[in-house]
Design an enzyme around this catalytic site. Structure first.
Site, PDB file in Angstrom:
ATOM      1  N   GLU A  41      32.323  25.203  24.432  1.00 22.60           N
ATOM      2  CA  GLU A  41      31.138  25.735  25.102  1.00 22.60           C
ATOM      3  C   GLU A  41      30.425  24.625  25.866  1.00 22.60           C
ATOM      4  O   GLU A  41      30.210  23.525  25.357  1.00 22.60           O
ATOM      5  CB  GLU A  41      30.210  26.328  24.037  1.00 22.60           C
ATOM      6  CG  GLU A  41      28.892  26.847  24.545  1.00 22.60           C
ATOM      7  CD  GLU A  41      28.001  27.342  23.418  1.00 22.60           C
ATOM      8  OE1 GLU A  41      27.011  28.031  23.720  1.00 22.60           O
ATOM      9  OE2 GLU A  41      28.283  27.037  22.233  1.00 22.60           O
ATOM     10  N   LYS A 123      27.995  34.564  28.094  1.00 20.43           N
ATOM     11  CA  LYS A 123      27.639  34.708  26.684  1.00 20.43           C
ATOM     12  C   LYS A 123      26.600  35.815  26.506  1.00 20.43           C
ATOM     13  O   LYS A 123      25.589  35.867  27.206  1.00 20.43           O
ATOM     14  CB  LYS A 123      27.095  33.368  26.180  1.00 20.43           C
ATOM     15  CG  LYS A 123      26.793  33.283  24.697  1.00 20.43           C
ATOM     16  CD  LYS A 123      26.375  31.850  24.351  1.00 20.43           C
ATOM     17  CE  LYS A 123      26.095  31.657  22.880  1.00 20.43           C
ATOM     18  NZ  LYS A 123      25.704  30.243  22.589  1.00 20.43           N
ATOM     19  N   CYS A 163      30.762  31.108  21.184  1.00 19.87           N
ATOM     20  CA  CYS A 163      29.970  30.676  20.028  1.00 19.87           C
ATOM     21  C   CYS A 163      29.266  31.827  19.309  1.00 19.87           C
ATOM     22  O   CYS A 163      29.896  32.573  18.575  1.00 19.87           O
ATOM     23  CB  CYS A 163      28.988  29.594  20.453  1.00 19.87           C
ATOM     24  SG  CYS A 163      28.428  28.549  19.076  1.00 19.87           S
TER      25      CYS A 163
END
Length: 552
Positions: A41, A123, A163
């Protein structure tokens, strides 16, 4: 087919350097037969870039670096690189027409192949707890209107999430429903004790939930107060570990997929908590000094346990040739402190100097005696000694360029058992998040790892600041076993005074410790940044007001 997990130590803001090293990792993976490389990330920028993200020039530079990285790998036929980066949609305002289009920033990952960006994922789940502050900078990928990122490579279909997405059901299920056969999770998950085990357990749940093998590419290294532990891994669809990289080290983990889509690769050992804590401290010191260009470190060595532990960490991180210890005895310094400090410096092979502060202490008292006439000696004179030492260390730092590593622990920072502009003076607080009881545990642990570096008497003698005759820490503080237990419950776990008393602690101790925590916030605001190793440290995830009358 082979997939490479690029466990990568990024430098925040070094777009050119990060790009070069990502390209190098991708080429090394390609040479080993991998056709898919997963980077962590925000690997392109380093994590967390914080308010750099608010600068238009930074976002523009990120877009240019991403495109250049894709083009640089265009000669690697069949290579797919998935890399984390910040991304922005929309046009900037036009001054000529006075029209403005709001640009939204996303925490994104892009698939690079055939010399260009093929697709981008944003994300969806943005953490805003502990050290995370992502909602300040990003909007959710739900707002981007993009489909899940699922792509084909060597006959397998891979789905990408980032994540925090993998801690929730929806993002992974969307990827699976879009045809993914393998789930790829790009991560920059800050370390704290026990986090690796928790992370792996949650990812195992996610793999079982969607019925897919899972690849977890994780950042490694130190960035200011946070550290990343690496330990990237691959899980099969049942959640069992199929491959795992080392902790706290860069690595290119190659994972093979067989014909039945089962991953397999080397499995590094999972270290115990003491090893994790030590490696986190070493990583934090090494990267803070290395990434900021400090040539070495200076430590005020007292003959006590805290400075001994910091010295041992610094030597492990930097090497003895880059570490200097300075003993600054006062009239109250015990002979054994001199002896033990000299002994430890000799064991570690560092430069060792002694500067007697007694003449300077006398000069201060003489200069102040007219102002202090009729007043008894108290902590003022104790603090003078600490501030003389801080001044000397900072002078050496200014002259040599080496950074002063402070030696205060979490228990002291919590209760204010430290001196502003004295022992708090310095550039980096190595054990700021290490409670006193853990200081002892780590000192004993390090002595079992080869040669005994810390003399046993330093570990076994009663701790003392040695600022007045026959002083010990427990003159003004509860026993550290009690103090640290109260601190953990109140500061780390948010328990109230009444809850802690109900758990069996003496009310007087609880009220004393919690009062000290509250009234010393002003000191902590002026303390240097330090390494975070617990789930709640004094720093990014402790933001209490200095002026407050709340007392529960």
């Amino acid at each position: 087919m082979k997939v490479a997990l690029a466990q990568f130590n990024a430098v925040v803001g070094d777009l050119a350097g990060n790009s070069r090293r990502l390209e190098d990792a991708a080429r090394r993976a390609y040479a080993q037969g991998a056709r898919l490389v997963l980077a962590p990330e925000l690997a392109l920028t380093g994590y967390p870039p914080e308010d750099l993200l608010l600068r238009p020039a930074f976002m523009q530079a990120c877009a240019e670096a991403l495109a250049a990285l894709a083009e640089a790998l265009s000669d690697c036929e069949g290579l797919h690189l998935v890399v984390g980066h910040p991304h922005q949609f929309g046009e900037r305002g036009d001054l000529r027409t006075k029209s403005v289009t709001v640009q939204q920033r996303y925490n994104a990952a892009s698939l690079l192949a055939r010399g260009r960006v093929q697709a981008t994922y944003c994300k969806r789940e943005l953490p805003n707890y502990q050290v995370f502050d992502e909602r300040r900078y990003f909007v959710s990928g739900r707002d981007a209107g993009l489909p899940p990122l699922v792509f084909d490579c060597e006959g397998l279909r891979f789905g990408v999430v980032i994540c925090e997405d993998a801690w929730f059901d929806e993002p992974a299920r969307l990827a699976r429903d879009a045809g993914a056969q393998v789930l790829c999770v790009l991560n920059a998950s800050p370390f704290h004790l026990g986090k690796a085990e928790e992370r792996q357990a949650r990812m195992a749940e996610r793999a079982r939930d969607v019925g897919l093998p899972l690849l977890f590419a994780h950042l490694v290294g130190g960035q200011d107060e946070v550290v990343f532990d690496g330990a990237s891994f691959a899980l099969d669809a049942s959640g069992a570990v199929a491959a795992r990289a080392a902790t706290f080290a860069e690595e290119l983990l190659i994972v093979d997929f067989d014909a039945d889509c089962r991953p397999v690769g080397p499995v590094a050992d999972a270290p115990d908590l003491d090893r994790q804590a030590w490696d986190a401290l070493v990583t934090g010191v090494r990267d803070y000094l290395g990434k900021n260009g400090f040539p070495g470190a200076i430590i005020g060595l007292s003959g006590g346990i805290d400075s001994a532990l910091v010295l041992a960490v610094a030597v492990d991180a930097l090497g003895a040739d880059k570490v200097r210890a300075v003993m600054m005895p006062s009239p109250y310094t015990a002979d054994i402190s001199w002896i033990d400090a000299r002994d430890m410096a000799a064991r570690l092979g560092v430069r060792y100097d002694e500067i007697d502060i007694a003449p300077m202490f006398d000069a201060f008292r003489t200069a102040l005696s007219p102002q202090f006439a009729g007043l008894a000696e108290d902590t003022t004179e104790e603090n003078l000694q600490a501030r003389i030492r801080g001044t000397l260390l900072m002078a050496l730092s200014n002259k040599t360029g080496a950074i002063v590593l402070t030696t205060g622990n979490k228990s002291e920072m919590a209760t204010g058992y430290c001196t502003l502009y004295g022992d708090m003076a310095g550039g980096f607080a190595v054990i700021k998040d290490v409670a006193k009881t853990l200081v002892y545990r780590l000192a004993n642990w390090r002595n079992t790892q080869g040669a005994e570096l810390i003399p046993q008497r330093i570990i076994t003698r009663a701790p003392s600041a040695e600022l007045r005759p026959d002083q010990t820490d427990q003159d003004s503080l509860p026993p550290y076993e009690v103090l640290d237990a109260i601190l953990a419950r109140y500061m780390e776990d948010d328990q109230s005074v009444e809850q802690i008393v109900a758990a069996g602690f003496e009310r007087a101790d609880v009220e004393r410790v919690t009062r000290l925590i509250k009234i010393n916030e002003y000191k902590r605001r002026q303390a240097p940044v330090g390494i975070r190793i617990t789930h709640r440290a004094f720093g990014r995830d402790w933001r209490y007001p200095i002026t407050s009358r709340f007392r529960a």
